[in-house]
Write a protein that holds these residues in place. Structure first.
Motif, mmCIF file in Angstrom:
data_model
loop_
_atom_site.group_PDB
_atom_site.id
_atom_site.type_symbol
_atom_site.label_atom_id
_atom_site.label_comp_id
_atom_site.label_asym_id
_atom_site.label_seq_id
_atom_site.Cartn_x
_atom_site.Cartn_y
_atom_site.Cartn_z
ATOM 1 N N UNK A 76 40.287 31.900 12.450
ATOM 2 C CA UNK A 76 40.760 32.898 11.497
ATOM 3 C C UNK A 76 41.684 33.915 12.152
ATOM 4 N N UNK A 77 41.332 34.377 13.333
ATOM 5 C CA UNK A 77 42.190 35.351 14.011
ATOM 6 C C UNK A 77 43.461 34.699 14.537
ATOM 7 N N UNK A 78 43.352 33.461 14.979
ATOM 8 C CA UNK A 78 44.522 32.762 15.520
ATOM 9 C C UNK A 78 45.581 32.519 14.454
ATOM 10 N N UNK A 79 45.164 32.285 13.224
ATOM 11 C CA UNK A 79 46.079 31.865 12.174
ATOM 12 C C UNK A 79 46.443 32.951 11.172
ATOM 13 N N UNK A 80 45.812 34.126 11.255
ATOM 14 C CA UNK A 80 46.093 35.187 10.297
ATOM 15 C C UNK A 80 45.161 35.200 9.098
ATOM 16 N N UNK A 81 44.212 34.264 9.046
ATOM 17 C CA UNK A 81 43.258 34.279 7.934
ATOM 18 C C UNK A 81 42.368 35.515 7.965
ATOM 19 N N UNK A 107 37.330 27.065 4.653
ATOM 20 C CA UNK A 107 36.270 26.075 4.866
ATOM 21 C C UNK A 107 36.449 25.393 6.224
ATOM 22 N N UNK A 108 37.694 25.215 6.644
ATOM 23 C CA UNK A 108 37.934 24.629 7.959
ATOM 24 C C UNK A 108 37.283 25.476 9.039
ATOM 25 N N UNK A 109 37.416 26.788 8.919
ATOM 26 C CA UNK A 109 36.793 27.677 9.889
ATOM 27 C C UNK A 109 35.286 27.466 9.921
ATOM 28 N N UNK A 110 34.683 27.347 8.736
ATOM 29 C CA UNK A 110 33.227 27.168 8.697
ATOM 30 C C UNK A 110 32.819 25.824 9.302
ATOM 31 N N UNK A 111 33.538 24.755 8.968
ATOM 32 C CA UNK A 111 33.148 23.453 9.481
ATOM 33 C C UNK A 111 33.307 23.372 11.000
ATOM 34 N N UNK A 146 41.741 43.792 13.676
ATOM 35 C CA UNK A 146 42.250 44.329 14.926
ATOM 36 C C UNK A 146 42.479 43.212 15.927
ATOM 37 N N UNK A 147 42.202 43.506 17.179
ATOM 38 C CA UNK A 147 42.394 42.530 18.245
ATOM 39 C C UNK A 147 41.348 41.427 18.121
ATOM 40 N N UNK A 148 41.825 40.191 18.009
ATOM 41 C CA UNK A 148 40.909 39.082 17.780
ATOM 42 C C UNK A 148 39.947 38.846 18.921
ATOM 43 N N UNK A 149 40.420 38.893 20.159
ATOM 44 C CA UNK A 149 39.539 38.611 21.295
ATOM 45 C C UNK A 149 38.434 39.654 21.394
ATOM 46 N N UNK A 183 48.330 24.600 12.672
ATOM 47 C CA UNK A 183 49.692 25.029 12.338
ATOM 48 C C UNK A 183 49.844 25.243 10.839
ATOM 49 N N UNK A 184 49.280 24.348 10.037
ATOM 50 C CA UNK A 184 49.387 24.494 8.587
ATOM 51 C C UNK A 184 48.636 25.732 8.109
#
Length: 408
Positions: free
Chosen positions: A227-232, A172-176, A241-244, A190-191
């Protein structure tokens, strides 16, 4: 920022609030309606009244009895009583705290007396605000108004505690972030990275619904970036794959959610692998099949671009209902820039290309004196070949061709 947009809502809820007050209870308006009012967003006329109170469920039912047209109590064990009065749906939940035990998909719920305790269990500070009814006093113990003004996304408690209560909140954080153009505070990021594995206890259907909401936003990129930065991303999509590169593809794939999802998964080894990853996470069959079809057609447009009119017709027909999404993803993957213009020109001159065949199976059987069987399928395929090779056919042209073909 002000609550002026809630004046009509408060007035509508006044009678109900007075009933609670008469029995010695307080009631508050909570949820996205408070946040959206602070942001000055328009209020949907069909909104639900989402309320919280210090009254426990038996008292809530007693107050609503005779006032509401309908009551439902399926959520009573979690403190929620539902009601309807006229066309308005109301949900009233006793102040509560809740926590998910390790490995559990159901929260443990405990009732609370104070509104502040209830708000502390909310996902983010921008959603941890309440308006006391009927007078309209704002309760904002965690600085939600300041965070909206500063475009910050924070949790009311330490993010580890908030996400442990319900790990879906990380998604939900990603969506907001994307929906409200916010910036995530470093402890939240970080969390999320540290706790991404906890998403495994959340029901696949809840994850799917949250992903669908993100895909449908005007600009989902900030959410996918988190999502890509944190592994979600890997936990949600099954593969990542590659996030960028994925973010760059999504940025160019247009607004369609299926095209965006296909673009996210475009660097998976094969379209079948993408379909399998989605199916394993219980994506609807229609969605996993659509992504497979879009990636297959887009790959064909890149690897074997249609160079003649018959080839272009075949590509469009093979793409079927997903031709628009396939064009968008093909463009992202490097298809010729003329593909979209060529398809548009073709569909303008041959608008029946994706329509029903000029003769259906029943007409073919009557014409050729056939019974259902392989010969009918062969005749249908022959008409399809002729249509793609030669262009539009009239019914008479189709009959004449089939009679000649069948007589050979």
């Amino acid at each position: 920022m002000s609550l002026e947009r809630l004046a009509a809502v408060r007035e509508e809820a006044r009678e109900l609030a007075d009933l609670f007050a008469a029995d010695g209870y307080r009631v508050y308006l909570v949820g996205g309606i408070v946040r959206d009012a602070m942001l000055g967003l328009p209020l949907d006329a069909a909104f639900d009244l989402d309320l919280t109170t210090d009254a426990q469920p038996p008292a809530v039912k007693s107050i609503l009895d005779g006032w509401a047209d309908t009551l439902w109590t399926q959520g009573e064990r979690f403190g929620t009583i539902g009601a309807r009065r006229g066309n308005r749906r109301i949900e009233i939940t006793t102040h509560r705290t809740e926590r998910y035990q390790p490995g559990s998909r159901k929260p443990d719920v405990a009732f609370a007396d104070a509104i502040e305790a209830d708000l502390s269990r909310r996902d983010f500070t921008i959603n941890a605000m309440a308006v006391e009814l009927p007078d309209g006093d704002l309760v904002d113990p965690f600085g939600g108004v300041a965070d909206l003004a500063g475009r910050r996304l924070r949790t009311p408690l330490d993010p580890e505690a908030t996400f442990s209560d319900d790990p879906l909140r990380m998604l939900r954080a990603a969506r907001f972030l994307a929906q409200f153009e916010l910036s995530a505070e470093p402890p939240l990021v970080a969390a999320t990275a540290a706790m991404a594995d906890r998403l495994s206890i959340v029901a696949d259907e809840r994850i799917r619904d949250e992903l669908d909401r993100l895909l449908a936003l005007p600009n989902p990129l900030p959410g996918f970036s988190l999502m890509f930065e944190t592994g979600l991303a890997e936990r949600v999509l099954g593969v990542a794959g590659d996030g960028s590169s994925a973010l760059e593809r999504v940025s160019r794939a247009g607004q369609d959610p299926i095209a965006r999802l296909a673009a996210l998964l475009a660097d998976v080894d094969t379209p079948a692998d993408a379909q399998s990853a989605l199916s394993e996470r219980r994506a609807p069959t229609a969605v996993s099949r659509a992504v497979f079809a879009v990636l297959t057609a887009a790959g064909q447009a890149v690897d074997h671009p249609p160079r003649t009119l018959p080839e272009l017709r075949r590509w469009v027909v093979d793409s079927g209902d997903y031709v628009g999404q396939a064009m968008a993803v093909a463009s992202v993957l490097g298809a010729a820039s003329s593909l979209a213009a060529d398809v548009d020109a073709l569909m303008e001159t041959e608008p029946d290309l994706l329509g029903p065949p000029v003769l259906d199976g029943e007409q073919i059987m009557a014409l050729l004196g056939l019974q259902p069987g392989p010969e009918v399928g062969a005749a249908v395929e022959e008409l399809r070949r002729l249509r793609l090779d030669s262009g539009p056919l009239s019914p008479e042209e189709a009959r004449e061709h089939l009679l000649r073909w069948f007589a050979r």
